[in-house]
Write an enzyme that holds these catalytic residues in place. Sequence first.
Site, PDB file in Angstrom:
ATOM      1  N   CYS A  29     142.082 -21.493  83.906  1.00 38.07           N
ATOM      2  CA  CYS A  29     142.765 -21.624  85.193  1.00 38.07           C
ATOM      3  C   CYS A  29     141.873 -22.468  86.112  1.00 38.07           C
ATOM      4  CB  CYS A  29     143.125 -20.262  85.792  1.00 38.07           C
ATOM      5  SG  CYS A  29     141.733 -19.264  86.360  1.00 38.07           S
ATOM      6  N   ARG A  46     143.407 -15.466  87.097  1.00 39.51           N
ATOM      7  CA  ARG A  46     144.336 -15.557  85.972  1.00 39.51           C
ATOM      8  C   ARG A  46     143.665 -15.600  84.609  1.00 39.51           C
ATOM      9  NH1 ARG A  46     147.472 -20.604  88.374  1.00 39.51           N
ATOM     10  NH2 ARG A  46     145.388 -20.885  89.239  1.00 39.51           N
ATOM     11  N   ASP A  68     149.114 -18.414  90.832  1.00 40.58           N
ATOM     12  CA  ASP A  68     147.781 -18.083  91.328  1.00 40.58           C
ATOM     13  C   ASP A  68     147.894 -17.051  92.450  1.00 40.58           C
ATOM     14  OD1 ASP A  68     145.155 -18.001  92.143  1.00 40.58           O
ATOM     15  OD2 ASP A  68     144.989 -20.151  92.525  1.00 40.58           O
TER      16      ASP A  68
END
Length: 165
Positions: A16, A22, A134
Site C-alpha cells: 500500500c 492496509r 485507505d
Amino acid sequence: MTDTQPKSRCSILFVCTGNICRSAGAEGILRHHLKERGLWERVHLDSCGTSDYHTGEHSTPMGLALSSKRGYDYSDLSARQLRESDFEDFDLILAMAGNHLTKLKARCPSEHQHKLNLYGEFCAGPFKGDSVNDPYYGGAADYEEMFDRLESATENLIRWIEARS
C-alpha cells in the site's frame, strides 16, 4: 516428495502507500488464518509501502485496536518501503489499490510482471475486483470496511497458497 518432507514455501507481499494500515492489516489477517489452519510454515508473508512515509513505524493505533476486536494481532509489524529485490523475492505481489499497482508495474522488471495483481482480485462477494480504501484519514467505520475487504480475500489466498506449496 514423501509425507515427511516439508512442503515448499511460497511468498506473498502486500503493498500500500505507507504500510501502516492496509498492507500491514492484510499481512496480519492472513498470518492469523494460516496459523489457525496449520499452514503458517508453508508461506512467507511480508508487507511494504510504495513510499517511505512511515518506515519503522507500527500500524495505526486505531487499526490495531479494531483488529484486536476481530482477534488479530499484528502489533509486531513495522513499516518498510518497497525494495527492488522484492520483485524477485516474492511469488505474488498484491497492491491494495490501482495507484499502487501502477507504481509497481512501472518499477517491476518485465520478467516479474506476472507476479503483480490487485488485492481485490482475491476478494469475494461485493468486494471482488475493488481497491481496498485507505482508512488513514478516516474513522472507525473506514477501518471496519478495510478489515471487511481484507477478510473477504482470505479463503482465495489460502487456496492460492495450497496450490503452490
